[in-house]
Write a protein that holds these residues in place. Structure first.
Motif, PDB file in Angstrom:
ATOM      1  N   TYR A  15       0.923  -1.180   0.077  1.00  0.00           N
ATOM      2  CA  TYR A  15       0.100  -0.009  -0.067  1.00  0.00           C
ATOM      3  C   TYR A  15       0.876   1.175  -0.184  1.00  0.00           C
ATOM      4  CZ  TYR A  15      -4.375  -2.504   1.633  1.00  0.00           C
ATOM      5  OH  TYR A  15      -5.427  -3.254   1.392  1.00  0.00           O
ATOM      6  N   VAL A  17       1.030   5.179   0.799  1.00  0.00           N
ATOM      7  CA  VAL A  17       0.395   6.263   1.370  1.00  0.00           C
ATOM      8  C   VAL A  17       1.162   7.459   1.703  1.00  0.00           C
ATOM      9  CG1 VAL A  17      -1.242   4.517   3.030  1.00  0.00           C
ATOM     10  CG2 VAL A  17       0.900   5.444   4.049  1.00  0.00           C
ATOM     11  N   LEU A  20       2.576   6.899   7.162  1.00  0.00           N
ATOM     12  CA  LEU A  20       1.536   6.157   8.047  1.00  0.00           C
ATOM     13  C   LEU A  20       1.580   7.012   9.322  1.00  0.00           C
ATOM     14  CD1 LEU A  20       0.090   3.724   8.536  1.00  0.00           C
ATOM     15  CD2 LEU A  20       1.996   2.864   9.533  1.00  0.00           C
ATOM     16  N   VAL A  21       0.440   7.246   9.887  1.00  0.00           N
ATOM     17  CA  VAL A  21       0.245   7.863  11.235  1.00  0.00           C
ATOM     18  C   VAL A  21      -0.551   7.185  11.865  1.00  0.00           C
ATOM     19  CG1 VAL A  21      -0.665  10.186  12.154  1.00  0.00           C
ATOM     20  CG2 VAL A  21       0.396  10.224  10.028  1.00  0.00           C
ATOM     21  N   ALA A  24      -4.680   7.171  12.955  1.00  0.00           N
ATOM     22  CA  ALA A  24      -5.363   8.077  11.963  1.00  0.00           C
ATOM     23  C   ALA A  24      -6.003   6.890  10.742  1.00  0.00           C
ATOM     24  CB  ALA A  24      -4.215   9.067  11.243  1.00  0.00           C
ATOM     25  N   SER A  25      -6.614   7.661   9.931  1.00  0.00           N
ATOM     26  CA  SER A  25      -7.273   6.896   8.646  1.00  0.00           C
ATOM     27  C   SER A  25      -6.512   7.600   7.470  1.00  0.00           C
ATOM     28  CB  SER A  25      -8.725   7.431   8.498  1.00  0.00           C
ATOM     29  OG  SER A  25      -9.379   6.712   7.552  1.00  0.00           O
ATOM     30  N   HIS A  26      -6.281   6.545   6.454  1.00  0.00           N
ATOM     31  CA  HIS A  26      -5.364   6.503   5.288  1.00  0.00           C
ATOM     32  C   HIS A  26      -6.033   6.416   3.982  1.00  0.00           C
ATOM     33  CE1 HIS A  26      -2.973   6.338   9.015  1.00  0.00           C
ATOM     34  NE2 HIS A  26      -2.055   6.923   8.123  1.00  0.00           N
ATOM     35  N   ARG A  27      -5.928   7.170   3.098  1.00  0.00           N
ATOM     36  CA  ARG A  27      -6.704   6.633   1.881  1.00  0.00           C
ATOM     37  C   ARG A  27      -5.405   6.142   1.169  1.00  0.00           C
ATOM     38  NH1 ARG A  27     -10.243   7.753  -2.329  1.00  0.00           N
ATOM     39  NH2 ARG A  27      -9.223   7.861  -4.269  1.00  0.00           N
ATOM     40  N   VAL A  28      -5.227   4.756   0.652  1.00  0.00           N
ATOM     41  CA  VAL A  28      -4.310   4.029   0.053  1.00  0.00           C
ATOM     42  C   VAL A  28      -4.222   4.622  -1.410  1.00  0.00           C
ATOM     43  CG1 VAL A  28      -3.418   1.879  -0.676  1.00  0.00           C
ATOM     44  CG2 VAL A  28      -4.380   2.065   1.458  1.00  0.00           C
ATOM     45  N   VAL A  31      -2.191   0.101  -4.635  1.00  0.00           N
ATOM     46  CA  VAL A  31      -2.172  -1.108  -4.294  1.00  0.00           C
ATOM     47  C   VAL A  31      -1.590  -1.957  -5.163  1.00  0.00           C
ATOM     48  CG1 VAL A  31      -3.677  -2.895  -3.573  1.00  0.00           C
ATOM     49  CG2 VAL A  31      -4.394  -0.753  -3.250  1.00  0.00           C
ATOM     50  N   VAL A  93       3.235  -1.292   4.133  1.00  0.00           N
ATOM     51  CA  VAL A  93       2.571   0.095   3.999  1.00  0.00           C
ATOM     52  C   VAL A  93       3.883   1.211   3.787  1.00  0.00           C
ATOM     53  CG1 VAL A  93       1.230   1.977   4.892  1.00  0.00           C
ATOM     54  CG2 VAL A  93       0.735  -0.582   5.583  1.00  0.00           C
ATOM     55  N   ASP A  95       5.508   4.760   2.856  1.00  0.00           N
ATOM     56  CA  ASP A  95       5.562   6.100   2.859  1.00  0.00           C
ATOM     57  C   ASP A  95       5.942   6.461   1.688  1.00  0.00           C
ATOM     58  OD1 ASP A  95       4.599   5.403   5.587  1.00  0.00           O
ATOM     59  OD2 ASP A  95       5.908   6.782   6.484  1.00  0.00           O
TER      60      ASP A  95
END
Lengths: 306, 306
Positions: A15, A17, A20-21, A24-28, A31, A93, A95
């Motif tokens: 993914y 992003v 990455l925090v 929090a919510s992340h929109r990928v 993919v 994930v 960054d």
């Protein structure tokens, strides 16, 4: 043909992003999926080197179907054994800004004793046509901890050179069955032997049953302790990049060198060059062919006194 | 029958890890999967309240197959429309110690115009038997931004009361097609109207086309601006827990109240009680039935002057 065994195959998902925090919510943003597990990575590198390769191990569930569909587009031949449980997923994930990755690994499916028996039969049949075999990675839940020892013995009976690349108790038990080669990294070797001094630890690992020990020491390259002598091989300078898959590329280098009849310095040179070219490649687990070709001429190999 | 539409369904995956640390490797301790997307969550709550419910929207790929298999075990009837692309996954990484979650949401499949046409036909057929319809969540890539406006108009033509629960441009465009009800939260309402003053913003949203606006204001409960008057409904005290799915439970409360012919105070009471009982439930998106029954008697509803 070279055979690689991956008992705990994986569908590797990446993914991308922004960063990455935690919590929090992340929109990928992107993919990507690829067939994973150490033995599958080794097989891809072997195939890229021109070797006929066959992969076996376990595969199952919806993630397993995706893995097989992706594998169908690649060079290694799929001889994976179907199981009831689902192949694990791993999520990396990444960054976007820094390229740093956070890894989430599912544990893997529970393998039944019936499924293990079916695998042993398939493995025996595949050994018949194999020039060498690599046993790679962790054991999925449900398998006996001595699973690798059993596979090592079966390979030795079939007179097929066998390389074991695993860790922890699976390595401890597997090494006692006398594999031709083990390739621990510094941590795995220290865990096995209790020593952080590579030469001492490699010798200890040989006493535990491995015919040859090739320890991967990160930037310092590889240290080989074999019946024929002790060698160290390293790249001319430290390489910077993504180390994912560098160990698997080293295994592919060692195995292809063995099958092609290279001597130890030749095998180690190839393994170090492939490993460095993997670190340098932009995509995780791939190797940079140009860097590989260049690196082959500049790896330094030195022989240690016994 | 109550129909819920989820154009961007999701396979919701939860990973339990000890604690998420950026750029580290994590062994996932527990993996759970459930059918997701707002409309599917709304349908589950409606079914739990005893309503016959049908879910539609798009589903596809290996993750879509898993979603359908999981949905087959639940009460809502599956009338999802198959597409070529793969249903998105969402990953909630839950820290075992604190329960805090980190969310990773895939963007969703690209829907073709042929697939959108197939959906519109199926939607028209399903509206025939529907007492009410809820249009929920984000739009997957490839759909026209006016997709919800089209679905709102089709429902109004079929004389089926229609609730719209989305955000951003999809809400802005959808609201202009005059839905019976929109349920934005404070952020979505502020984004739509430019105002953070709930009463003023709700009135503005009505002027933009919504017959009734029910704004969810977190701990302060719900604010309804309808042609019949203005009401505020709130739990007796702030509830602590996991707010995931609380908004979807509120939608289910509003929709079931409408179908059962409750007045606005009755619908709001139910929506607030369901919402609070969802926050209080240990599992994300479920509601605590006992808490719901208790809460029904203690929600405070007040009517505002016009």
């Amino acid at each position: 043909m070279i055979l690689t065994v991956t008992l705990n195959t994986a569908l590797d998902i990446t993914y991308r992003v922004p960063a990455l925090v935690p919590h929090a919510s992340h929109r990928v943003e992107e993919v990507t999926e690829r067939p994973g597990g150490k033995g599958l990575n080794v097989a891809r590198v072997l195939a890229a080197l021109g070797h006929e390769t066959v992969v076996t191990g376990f595969v199952g569930g919806p993630s397993g179907e995706v893995l097989r569909a992706l594998l169908a587009g690649l060079a290694p031949v799929d001889e994976l054994v179907p199981i009831r449980g689902a192949t694990r997923r791993t999520i990396a994930v990444a960054d976007a800004a820094t390229g740093d990755t956070t890894q989430l690994n599912e544990p893997g499916p529970v393998v039944s004793s019936t499924e293990w028996d079916a695998f042993l039969t398939a493995y025996g049949r595949l050994l018949d046509g194999a020039e060498a075999v690599a046993l790679c990675g962790s054991l999925p839940p449900g398998l006996p901890v001595g699973a690798y020892a059993q596979l090592v013995r079966q390979a030795r009976t079939a007179k097929v050179p066998v390389l074991l690349d695993t860790s922890g108790e699976a390595l401890r038990r597997g090494i006692a069955a006398r594999p031709d080669l083990v390739k621990p990294n510094a941590d795995e070797l220290a865990q096995l032997t209790g020593s952080r001094e590579p030469l001492r630890a490699a010798r200890d690992a040989r006493r535990r049953g491995a015919h040859t020990v090739v320890a991967s020491l990160g930037a310092e390259g590889l240290l080989a302790a074999s019946p024929d002598g002790l060698w160290q091989a390293a790249p001319p300078a430290a390489v910077r990049g993504n180390p994912t898959g560098a160990g698997d590329s080293a295994v592919a280098g060692l195995l292809s060198g063995l099958v092609e009849g290279l001597d130890w310095p030749g095998r180690l040179t190839r393994a170090v060059a492939l490993s460095a070219a993997t670190v340098l490649a932009p995509a995780a687990g791939e190797f940079d062919r140009e860097a590989y070709a260049k690196m082959l001429g500049s790896v330094r190999v030195s022989e240690h006194a016994h």
